[in-house]
Design a protein around this motif. Structure first.
Motif, PDB file in Angstrom:
ATOM      1  N   ALA A   1      15.170  -1.791 -16.187  1.00 58.24           N
ATOM      2  CA  ALA A   1      14.512  -0.997 -15.309  1.00 58.24           C
ATOM      3  C   ALA A   1      15.182  -0.457 -14.159  1.00 58.24           C
ATOM      4  N   ARG A   2      14.890   0.721 -13.705  1.00 59.71           N
ATOM      5  CA  ARG A   2      15.692   0.993 -12.233  1.00 59.71           C
ATOM      6  C   ARG A   2      14.714   2.341 -11.557  1.00 59.71           C
ATOM      7  N   LEU A   3      15.176   2.318 -10.421  1.00 58.77           N
ATOM      8  CA  LEU A   3      14.503   3.377  -9.398  1.00 58.77           C
ATOM      9  C   LEU A   3      15.582   4.378  -8.984  1.00 58.77           C
ATOM     10  N   ILE A   4      15.052   5.646  -9.123  1.00 56.88           N
ATOM     11  CA  ILE A   4      16.066   6.712  -8.624  1.00 56.88           C
ATOM     12  C   ILE A   4      15.361   7.366  -7.384  1.00 56.88           C
ATOM     13  N   LEU A   5      16.001   7.168  -6.110  1.00 58.29           N
ATOM     14  CA  LEU A   5      15.573   7.614  -4.873  1.00 58.29           C
ATOM     15  C   LEU A   5      15.742   9.005  -5.012  1.00 58.29           C
ATOM     16  N   LYS A   6      15.218   9.800  -3.587  1.00 58.53           N
ATOM     17  CA  LYS A   6      15.143  11.151  -3.556  1.00 58.53           C
ATOM     18  C   LYS A   6      16.598  11.807  -2.826  1.00 58.53           C
TER      19      LYS A   6
ATOM     20  N   ASP B   1       0.785  -1.190   0.013  1.00 51.25           N
ATOM     21  CA  ASP B   1       0.030  -0.097  -0.237  1.00 51.25           C
ATOM     22  C   ASP B   1       0.976   1.174   0.234  1.00 51.25           C
ATOM     23  N   THR B   2       1.868   1.246   0.773  1.00 44.65           N
ATOM     24  CA  THR B   2       2.570   2.338   0.942  1.00 44.65           C
ATOM     25  C   THR B   2       4.229   2.228   0.524  1.00 44.65           C
ATOM     26  N   SER B   3       4.597   1.067   0.273  1.00 39.27           N
ATOM     27  CA  SER B   3       6.107   0.871   0.112  1.00 39.27           C
ATOM     28  C   SER B   3       6.152  -0.243  -0.859  1.00 39.27           C
TER      29      SER B   3
ATOM     30  N   ASP C   1       6.869   7.492  -1.627  1.00 38.68           N
ATOM     31  CA  ASP C   1       7.124   8.828  -1.488  1.00 38.68           C
ATOM     32  C   ASP C   1       8.635   9.181  -1.416  1.00 38.68           C
ATOM     33  N   GLN C   2       9.359   8.089  -1.482  1.00 33.47           N
ATOM     34  CA  GLN C   2      10.938   8.311  -1.422  1.00 33.47           C
ATOM     35  C   GLN C   2      11.463   8.200  -2.957  1.00 33.47           C
ATOM     36  N   ILE C   3      10.493   7.686  -3.779  1.00 33.06           N
ATOM     37  CA  ILE C   3      11.212   7.386  -5.172  1.00 33.06           C
ATOM     38  C   ILE C   3      10.890   8.783  -5.948  1.00 33.06           C
ATOM     39  N   LYS C   4      12.007   9.074  -6.677  1.00 33.25           N
ATOM     40  CA  LYS C   4      12.114  10.456  -7.398  1.00 33.25           C
ATOM     41  C   LYS C   4      11.770  10.106  -8.921  1.00 33.25           C
ATOM     42  N   ALA C   5      12.293   8.933  -9.345  1.00 33.72           N
ATOM     43  CA  ALA C   5      12.042   8.843 -10.732  1.00 33.72           C
ATOM     44  C   ALA C   5      11.791   7.137 -10.936  1.00 33.72           C
TER      45      ALA C   5
END
Length: 289
Positions: free
Chosen positions: A148-153, A97-99, A124-128
């Motif tokens: 694929a990858r995540l960029i955090l804040k 739900d939140t993470s 909410d900590q994911i930037k892109a």
């Protein structure tokens, strides 16, 4: 006034529906299959080092080289089986739900290794969320991968993984996972284009970032031409193999085998050296007289 009263009595908007919990993991059939293959091959693999040690220590060199080649090939196969077994047992992505909770390979490159790392990242900590198509090889054997990858804040990156466009993994469709992560984080999925990558740079550490500057952008038209060229090469190889099979069958029909050699080899020997074969057959009765 009546209109105002009606508007005031209007029901409130329904609350936004929470996204459902989604889990991506290997199924029981895949885990059982790789575990069974590993357990079946393990006794044969373990017996190879004692066999090699005994033959070398006793000086039995006849056939030892072939056993060494067999051991090297067997080791490579077992390495691949262990990688796939670990990947099926360890890799897991849970969209909550939140993470998002993930256990992913920690190594670099498209192939997962035995090191894994767990993450629990709030949306909410994911930037892109980024995807990119990477192209390896040339027109003969190109490999197209979607990464694929995540960029955090905090500007750190988390690699999700790769999936082949020719043979996608239904258990871990990383482009689909990236799209769902972007939706839950309230972001737009960013596609970083098509780039040509080098295996040497990828695996020998010359490029440290997952989406670092590569050998250059590749337009869609070039990718289509690459796929068409690849299909032509595959059809040529298939035609060559079919031609060799037909040629071997034809030689066996025209020249039936008459020695202990394999049929195709006997046929070719008769075709290339007919005089020597005839001379040997005619010389034998003369010796008996």
């Amino acid at each position: 006034m009546a209109d105002v009263a009606v508007m005031g009595d209007a029901p409130a908007a329904a609350p936004a529906k929470k996204p459902e919990r989604t889990v991506y993991a290997a199924g029981g059939g895949r885990k059982f299959a790789f575990s069974l293959v590993f357990l079946l091959l393990l006794p044969f693999f373990v017996s190879l080092p004692p066999m090699l040690f005994w033959r070398i220590s006793q000086g039995h060199w006849h056939g030892t080289l072939g056993l060494v080649v067999l051991a090297a090939g067997f080791t490579f196969i077992m390495f691949l089986v262990v990688i796939e077994l670990m990947h099926s047992l360890m890799t897991r992505i849970e969209l909550g739900d939140t993470s998002v909770k993930m256990t992913l390979p920690a190594g670099r490159g498209p192939t997962p290794i035995v090191r894994y790392r767990s993450h629990d990242i709030p949306y909410d900590q994911i930037k892109a969320v980024e995807t990119r198509r990477e192209i390896y090889g040339g027109s003969v054997a190109p490999v197209l991968l979607q990464g694929a990858r995540l960029i955090l804040k905090d500007d750190s990156t988390v690699k999700l993984g790769y999936v082949s466009e020719a043979n996608s993994d239904p258990c871990f469709p990383y482009p689909e996972i990236a799209q769902k992560l972007a939706e839950r984080a309230g972001l737009q999925l960013e596609h970083k284009g098509n780039v040509r990558r080098s295996l040497q740079k990828k695996y020998f550490g010359l490029k440290k970032e997952f989406l670092a500057e590569a050998a250059g952008e590749v337009p869609e038209a070039e990718i289509d031409a690459l796929n068409k060229s690849h299909r032509k090469w595959v059809m040529r190889l298939i035609g060559l193999l079919v031609g060799l099979v037909v040629l071997g069958i034809a030689l066996d029909i025209i020249f039936p085998p008459s020695s202990g050699l394999p049929p195709a080899l006997t046929s070719i020997t008769k075709l290339v050296m007919p005089d020597s074969t005839t001379a040997s057959t005619t010389a034998t009765p003369a010796k008996k007289k």
